[in-house]
Design a protein around this motif. Sequence first.
Motif, PDB file in Angstrom:
ATOM      1  N   ARG A   1       0.846  -1.202   0.000  1.00 53.89           N
ATOM      2  CA  ARG A   1       0.000   0.000   0.000  1.00 53.89           C
ATOM      3  C   ARG A   1       0.879   1.248   0.000  1.00 53.89           C
ATOM      4  NH1 ARG A   1      -0.740   4.561   2.568  1.00 53.89           N
ATOM      5  NH2 ARG A   1      -0.591   3.573   4.603  1.00 53.89           N
ATOM      6  N   ASP A   2       1.494   1.600   1.136  1.00 50.61           N
ATOM      7  CA  ASP A   2       2.342   2.801   1.173  1.00 50.61           C
ATOM      8  C   ASP A   2       3.524   2.619   0.214  1.00 50.61           C
ATOM      9  OD1 ASP A   2       3.461   5.243   2.116  1.00 50.61           O
ATOM     10  OD2 ASP A   2       2.639   4.885   4.093  1.00 50.61           O
TER      11      ASP A   2
ATOM     12  N   HIS B   1       3.632   4.225  12.816  1.00 48.91           N
ATOM     13  CA  HIS B   1       3.855   4.190  11.362  1.00 48.91           C
ATOM     14  C   HIS B   1       4.763   5.385  11.069  1.00 48.91           C
ATOM     15  CE1 HIS B   1       2.050   3.952   7.106  1.00 48.91           C
ATOM     16  NE2 HIS B   1       2.673   5.125   7.111  1.00 48.91           N
TER      17      HIS B   1
ATOM     18  N   HIS C   1       7.633   7.568   8.967  1.00 49.64           N
ATOM     19  CA  HIS C   1       8.293   7.816   7.677  1.00 49.64           C
ATOM     20  C   HIS C   1       9.727   8.269   7.930  1.00 49.64           C
ATOM     21  CE1 HIS C   1       5.312   7.045   4.533  1.00 49.64           C
ATOM     22  NE2 HIS C   1       4.453   7.169   5.534  1.00 49.64           N
TER      23      HIS C   1
ATOM     24  N   ASN D   1       9.162   4.277   4.276  1.00 54.10           N
ATOM     25  CA  ASN D   1       8.624   3.886   5.587  1.00 54.10           C
ATOM     26  C   ASN D   1       9.741   3.243   6.407  1.00 54.10           C
ATOM     27  OD1 ASN D   1       5.884   3.650   3.854  1.00 54.10           O
ATOM     28  ND2 ASN D   1       5.412   3.831   6.012  1.00 54.10           N
TER      29      ASN D   1
HETATM   30 ZN    ZN Z   1       2.488   6.395   5.398  1.00 58.68          ZN
END
Ligand code: ZN
Length: 523
Positions: free
Chosen positions: A17-18, A207, A209, A243
């Motif tokens: 996804r990301d 989560h 980054h 990520n």
């Molecule tokens: Zn993200």
Amino acid sequence: MSFRDDKQVLIFDTTLRDGEQALPSSLSVKQKLQIALCLEQLGVDIIEAGFPISSPGDFEAVKTIGQHIKNSVVCGLSRCVDKDITAVAEALKDVTDHYRIHTFIATSDIHVQDKLRKNFDDIVEMAVKSVKLARSYTDDVEFSCEDAGRTPIDHLCRMVECAIDAGATTVNIPDTVGYTLPHEFGGIIETLFNRVPNIDKARISVHCHNDLGMATANSVTALQHGARQIECAVNGLGERAGNCSLEEVAMIIKTRSQYLDGLYTNIVAENIARASQVVAGICNEPVPPHKAIVGSNAFAHSSGIHQDGVLKNRNTYEIITPESVGFKENNLHMTARSGRHMIKACLDKLGYKEGTYDLNEIYQRFLKLADKKGQVFDYDLEALLFFSNTEEEDTQFTLDSMNVVSGGKQVIPTASVKLKIGKRTRIESGTGNGPVDAVFNCITRLTGIRCELINYVITAKGAGMNAQGQVDVDVKYNDRKYHGKGLSTDVIEASALALIHACNSIYRAQIIEQEKKEGKETN
Ligand code: ZN
Ligand code: KIV
């Protein structure tokens, strides 16, 4: 026991996804499934398979992954919008018993005021309504406060409390822009545990980054303050600088568990190297040589002093061994010259027992694929097990033959290309500013797909005289990006194969789009 006292850290993988969101072109359903199967073997607890409302292809991918994955929970992303949440449920409800809906909304002042143009009370209301709707479909609901790292702490505490009251079973605290420092991010998690009265009713996730290179440090610090789920991606893929990288957190927790109060994950460390290579290969995103854990230099010792030390005792300069994350000397290449034995050995290594597949049948299909591709990788072999067709799903365009004339200033580059299109064969000739351009012009006329070429990369695969040329193209069509790959000893043919590959993906995307439209009209 509260989630905070639990020693297990859940690994939530967002490569599909990301990670995928950050690629120059989207992956096909088949490519996503291959990555998902690899993540399952890696021991990932939750696989975020995509964002179903974002495109029919993503919807299809989440559904297909839900059908095949048995040992990880499959999750789909949604905004706090009813139709997004329903799309995740639609993709997963009939294909798997247990799935997760992940719904998110931004909570920082800058996002709430400038992006969403709302006030914070409206945001809380939308979040609560969405979590409740998601809970009406599944008992496993995750809520994320986007840009939590820059959200005023009073707002964050209120939002987390309301989301848990509404039924969120996991609450995720993203550092969306990779801005916080480890002690600052740890402090946010600590404050949530001290101030949110119902915090024990949900698992706290992070989560992070990597904009300032802090993603892994921030995630691990959050664990020390009570977080028990880390969202991460293989090779650290993700928006912008990426990520938090899965292999880094998994190996930190494994290597420094004692210092981290006995925390552990379900990750099978020996499968890390393979996952990294599969993701890098399928996403066409090479791993930088110096990347921690999975880079080609991560275990190389160059200086004489280091080499001397390692020869005497590996621990002098190695805190983990390459074998512990699955790197092995492997000089065996699968090509059309490989025998059944080799194919069986490779499937054994991937964990597929003989008897669960027909070796003769797989072998015949392997040979066809090897003829086409040159070198076959273990993930190609795995795809043969899961797809009845050796080629891409619904291959509409196949190269039959081609002929190119070019050379020097006096010759106008000219090509003729013969394509199989469905059941028919057609031929076109044309010129161009070079041989590749001439071939691409013919393919454009034959397929009728006028896409914009945005990236063209050629790489030598293999060594010496046996090397083949691999061409990767990224093209844009109707505002979406597509990737194509071609491999051949002839680089012009590799170029043609790459563009045809991309055209097949565009063609499939159009079919899916059309079927969705027709489905909607008949519903
Ligand atoms: Zn993200
Ligand atoms: O970075 C982010 O905030 C996200 C959310 C959707 C979790 O990716």
